[in-house]
Design a protein around this motif. Sequence first.
Motif, PDB file in Angstrom:
ATOM      1  N   CYS A 639       0.853  -1.249  -0.030  1.00  0.00           N
ATOM      2  CA  CYS A 639      -0.117  -0.029   0.015  1.00  0.00           C
ATOM      3  C   CYS A 639       0.806   1.086  -0.028  1.00  0.00           C
ATOM      4  O   CYS A 639       2.128   1.077   0.221  1.00  0.00           O
ATOM      5  CB  CYS A 639      -0.795  -0.075   1.166  1.00  0.00           C
ATOM      6  N   TRP A 640      -0.007   2.274   0.014  1.00  0.00           N
ATOM      7  CA  TRP A 640       1.044   3.574  -0.106  1.00  0.00           C
ATOM      8  C   TRP A 640       1.205   4.194   1.110  1.00  0.00           C
ATOM      9  O   TRP A 640       2.562   4.610   1.290  1.00  0.00           O
ATOM     10  CB  TRP A 640       0.092   4.821  -0.816  1.00  0.00           C
ATOM     11  N   TYR A 641       0.460   4.093   2.094  1.00  0.00           N
ATOM     12  CA  TYR A 641       0.617   4.433   3.337  1.00  0.00           C
ATOM     13  C   TYR A 641       0.428   3.326   4.471  1.00  0.00           C
ATOM     14  O   TYR A 641       0.135   2.219   4.228  1.00  0.00           O
ATOM     15  CB  TYR A 641      -0.519   5.622   3.478  1.00  0.00           C
ATOM     16  N   GLU A 642       0.728   3.807   5.682  1.00  0.00           N
ATOM     17  CA  GLU A 642       0.622   2.816   6.813  1.00  0.00           C
ATOM     18  C   GLU A 642      -0.790   2.066   6.877  1.00  0.00           C
ATOM     19  O   GLU A 642      -1.720   3.047   6.903  1.00  0.00           O
ATOM     20  CB  GLU A 642       0.913   3.260   8.034  1.00  0.00           C
ATOM     21  N   VAL A 643      -0.847   0.788   6.970  1.00  0.00           N
ATOM     22  CA  VAL A 643      -2.279   0.338   6.966  1.00  0.00           C
ATOM     23  C   VAL A 643      -2.844   0.542   8.252  1.00  0.00           C
ATOM     24  O   VAL A 643      -2.374   0.274   9.309  1.00  0.00           O
ATOM     25  CB  VAL A 643      -2.285  -1.219   6.566  1.00  0.00           C
ATOM     26  N   THR A 644      -4.113   0.856   8.190  1.00  0.00           N
ATOM     27  CA  THR A 644      -5.069   1.063   9.612  1.00  0.00           C
ATOM     28  C   THR A 644      -6.326   0.125   9.691  1.00  0.00           C
ATOM     29  O   THR A 644      -6.473  -0.485  10.890  1.00  0.00           O
ATOM     30  CB  THR A 644      -5.522   2.363   9.536  1.00  0.00           C
ATOM     31  N   CYS A 645      -6.740  -0.496   8.631  1.00  0.00           N
ATOM     32  CA  CYS A 645      -7.946  -1.391   8.636  1.00  0.00           C
ATOM     33  C   CYS A 645      -7.861  -2.264   7.306  1.00  0.00           C
ATOM     34  O   CYS A 645      -7.372  -1.618   6.348  1.00  0.00           O
ATOM     35  CB  CYS A 645      -9.196  -0.763   9.076  1.00  0.00           C
ATOM     36  N   VAL A 646      -8.673  -3.331   7.241  1.00  0.00           N
ATOM     37  CA  VAL A 646      -8.593  -3.797   5.842  1.00  0.00           C
ATOM     38  C   VAL A 646     -10.127  -4.624   6.053  1.00  0.00           C
ATOM     39  O   VAL A 646     -10.546  -5.108   6.975  1.00  0.00           O
ATOM     40  CB  VAL A 646      -7.612  -5.202   5.898  1.00  0.00           C
ATOM     41  N   GLN A 647     -10.918  -4.631   4.972  1.00  0.00           N
ATOM     42  CA  GLN A 647     -12.207  -5.276   5.112  1.00  0.00           C
ATOM     43  C   GLN A 647     -12.262  -6.252   3.566  1.00  0.00           C
ATOM     44  O   GLN A 647     -11.936  -5.384   2.597  1.00  0.00           O
ATOM     45  CB  GLN A 647     -13.079  -4.036   5.091  1.00  0.00           C
ATOM     46  N   CYS A 648     -13.011  -7.144   3.488  1.00  0.00           N
ATOM     47  CA  CYS A 648     -13.253  -7.829   2.297  1.00  0.00           C
ATOM     48  C   CYS A 648     -14.617  -8.005   2.099  1.00  0.00           C
ATOM     49  O   CYS A 648     -15.557  -7.792   2.815  1.00  0.00           O
ATOM     50  CB  CYS A 648     -12.598  -9.486   2.857  1.00  0.00           C
TER      51      CYS A 648
END
Length: 1284
Positions: A639-648
């Motif tokens: 990703c471009w920036y730091e990941v904070t949450c993920v949803q499928c």
Amino acid sequence: MSTDLRTLLLSVCEQLAVNYRCLVQSYPKKIHDLRDLFINLLNESSLQRPLVVIFDALEQLSESHEARKLWWLPVHLPRFVRIVLSTLPNKHGILQKLRCLIHEEDNYIELIPRDRKMCSQVLKHQLLRVKRKVTSGQQIYVNNAFSKCTLPMFVNLTFREVRNWRSHRDVDESSLCVTVHEGIEQLFCSLERKCGQKLVSRALGYITMAKMGLSEMELEDVLALDNSVMNELNESVRPSNPLRVPYLYIARLKEGLSGYLIERHVKNITLLVWANRHLQLIAQKLYLQDNSDLHEMHTILADYFLGVWSGGRRKAFCLEDPYLNGCLDLESRSLLEEEKHFTEQASFDRQAPDQPWVFQCNPLEPDIFFVNHRKMCELLHHLTRCGKTDDLLYGIIMNFSWLYTMIKIGQFDKVLLDIELAYTCSQEKELKFLASTLRSIKTKVVAFPGSLSAELQQRLLPVVSSLPKLRHLLLECDKDGPKYCSIVPLHSSMDVTYSPERLPLSSSHLHVTEILPTCNPSTVLTALENGSISTWDVETRQLLRQITTAQSVILGMKLTSDEKYLVVATTNNTLLVYDNVNSCLLSEVEIKGTKHGSGSTYINGFTLSVKHALAWLEASKDVTVIDLLYGWPLYQFHCWYEVTCVQCSLDGVYAFCGQYLNTTTIFHLGSGEKLCTVTSEFSGGFVKFLLILDTAQEMVMVDSEGSLSVWNTEDISNPQLTDDFDCRKEDSEVVSIELSEDQSAVLICKALSIELLDTGMWKVAEKFRAKHNERFISAVLSKNGDCIIATMENTSAVFFWRRDTGQCMASLQEISGTIVKLVKSSHHNMLLSLSTSGVLSSWDIDIITAMSNIDKTGKPIQSLVLPARGEIIYSLDGSDCVHKWNFSSGFLEAVFKHEGIVEHCVLTSSGDIMVTSDDKSSQYVWHTSSGENLFRINGQRISQLLITHNDQFVVSLCEENASRVWRLATGHRVCNILTTLQNAFITSANTFVVGMTKSKVLAVSLWTGSITKKVCCEDGTTIVNFKLIPDCPDIIVFITSAETVNIWSLTDEVICRRVQLPNNFLKNLEDFEISPNGKLGIISRGDENINVLDLHSGKLRVVHASGVIWRHRLSRDGRYLVYICFRNGEEEDENGAISSLIVMRLADGKNIGACSLYKTPTFLALSQRHLNIIVGFDDGSIGIYTVVDRVDAALKIKIATSNSRQIFNNATQTSRPKCNSYCFKMSVDCLWRESTEVFARDSPITVSDSMEPNEATPSKKHNSCYDRVCSALESRGHSYAPDN
């Protein structure tokens, strides 16, 4: 002998009581009290009637109640009592305990085994008694058998076999059995040859599987219902009745098993039972081994005791026997019609008896009955074993007759045990709620069983929408309840009492890292920081299984949607994938990623799709994708920036990765391809939550500051921004977010407020703010989205709000401590909460949201107004509103808002027009259907409003200025009344308004305003109170300070009758009422007595009430008195009942119904048409009841079809009607002055001189307001002219 000590002692006590003719009112429930009764009954023996009690095989007693310690045996026996005990010497130490109890060795006899010669001698004497003997050759084989077994039962079985031998018969070693069990099998086989294999197998099987045995008649009936038995009979013989078993076969069966199939008297019924357990064991072995046969036989017995085939109902008889098939006339029809015709002709009445719970001698005396003990004992036993859960639910547990009968005969605890057993079989939560409801009303219904129906209806009506299976019990209460209690609740406002299931997990919530609900509502998974993962049954508090993660600290865990895999994240930066069913570790995967900055990093979060797990580290731009099936990493999303949450996505095709600077990148999960990246214009924060709306093809990004942006994902590679909300001005952190089940609303819980967004228009639909110094911890939606459940910081309560009104319906306290976490189940309408003390609570939201079915105004009801016709109720509660209630449903339909506090309200007889007044000196005329404020009058503060019986004129009484009579249709004055009147009434002829002033009763003409009649006491006494007699419009009844009741004629101006009351009787006078025919007067003095005065004879009858009488009302027909009494201080109800609603029939002074009230009543009203009772409570709710006397069958139909019973059925749920709000007119149409009235120019009322009668009624052509009012008045179907 029964193996249960309580059953044994109860049976012995019953037999002793019958034989010695002792009257035992009720048998004790406690085992020690039952033992004392047994010893007391032993003392009934005498020289003429000595007693011998035999207890055989003490070693077979169960361990319950410590029966094997023999504490229940009497230490000293009465003079004429002997007890014989038998036991095996080396079983459970019973012989040793007997020796400690009875020391004399002469009292003990050891039964030693018989030798072979003695057995032969016994057999010889038995044969000689029936004039038989064996040959010397046959005797050899008999001796050989006796050499292997010499038990008395074996000798008897041998005798039964040998007595049928002929002298010329050749016998060998196989002719005789060598064990008791083989002998019993041989006996049963010989019976099968005589009576038929199927008949014997089923008959003995039914006797064996019955809980207490079967009577001869029951056995004959049950065999007639068994098609296999009847088929065998019809093949072998041609009975006179082809659908009944000839009694000859029952007689043969009993004769062949004489001595083994014995008769036992239970509850005055003679039952066939086995003489010892060996016979029962062999019968089970031979006839009750096949599961399909077992199920069929239990079903037949259950149908028999349910009465399924009674009353002439025909049971199909499917067989191939030409004897019966010859009568089946099958014509050439279509296949479907032929099958139907065959089924109808092949169905026969088996003549099974009806099986009610009780047998009543007189329908008018329902409390005199005989209990159907056979059905009570057997039905539940067979229903649970054949798996007929619907019949178990509706035939027993939800059957009011069963509940009432069990409680009436003192079996309340047995009811709870049976409900618990039914819950174990069916897992229906309605049963669980019913059991808790019965426990809460135990004290009341055990003391007064007749109140069961009213108590159940009060508590079940509010929850029937959430627990629809309870509706069957409500209908049962409607059908049978009025036999015992004439009060039937139509709408209950009782608050639901509910306590969650609690499970202690740890000493503190800090040790609990994760809680997961499962598809089983009673099973949860919990993770502790010590690395243990436990699966619990919350209801039983039982640990089902446990997993340890090798002392790794658990960061979180999740279940896949099919609950096949359990994925656990640890501080070792690993994901552990477990087989959730077998609790075994499948794989361990290390999570890697790019680090930014120094220091160690942990897993920041992970999520699951259908086949994949996605995890990311703290301060990392990479997301690792893991294949759950094989347990290895597939690839990383960069990703471009730091990941904070993920949803499928729901289908598991796409992954949405939220990042810093409010950026989201979309990846394809199957290929790992990066599809696109979108950034919100609110780029100051980071994406905290992602919501995927599959149905609308939308993605919602919620940032850390609560700002929200909506993207259309129809083209997944190029999402388009459709809506956004800037919430950066609000200093409130987003705590949690939830998408409703139907994806129609989004719940955003912030620390200081809760917002509900409509996903259709993407607008804020509702907003709830926290009070000062309060902060929200979490909030969720109920399953249907009608309620919001939330918890506050530093509170131990769960709050429930209605979405449509914003009203807080309930605040349920969690006794285990402050709530720190809420978890909602996605499978069931269930909520899990964790308290600071580490206790997990499971809340059933279905039951709790039932509280929203009770409408409340929030203030004590001060007055209730009912129209003469129609089913609408209007309430006043000291606010600026009049609330309109629907009588059938109990829901609020409309609110009429006023400028000031509403003080008075009157209705026309049809209820179409309402006139109100407030403390701002305003009067309002409303059209109740449309809610339109037709016109408004200002100028004088009203002390009382009256409306004539023909609905044409209104009387506005004032205390400071002149009162007025004015036309309802136009607002024009008819006349002024210069005298101040209090407690006024209008006579039924619409001629006078009668009221009190300065201890006088005045009759004022409605058309001139002048005083026409005057009543006063010339002897210096004062008039205390007065009433009009409804059926006699010119008669007034008044009470004087001289304690006399006077009946005065308005027409003749004379006192017709005077009745003297006892001295000091009126010292505490509160109220009195007169029956419509003027024969009876009801006087209340604020004590516990009801004073019924016969105005013709002057006799005073005092009826004692169960408490201090607060209010009473006489029915319109004068047949019933309805009153509310408060309990005495020393008689406080432990169930929380504050007062009681009681109906008394005046003809005989009998209380025909009583119902507990669990809130403080503030107003009592009766309807004019039917005897409907409306009670207002201090929380702004109302309760609606009706009275169904035993002779009033028409009202029973009314109750059964009432809307409160029809609102919810098993298929669909009717939505609550919307409560409309109507506002008053800002402009004044008419201003009253001292003697004139001024109409506004824009008023809809035509200005004319009201003193001229020819012009008092404006032209309909020019007056639209007049048209609307008149049309409402004319809907009554007739009109009356003023009777001057």
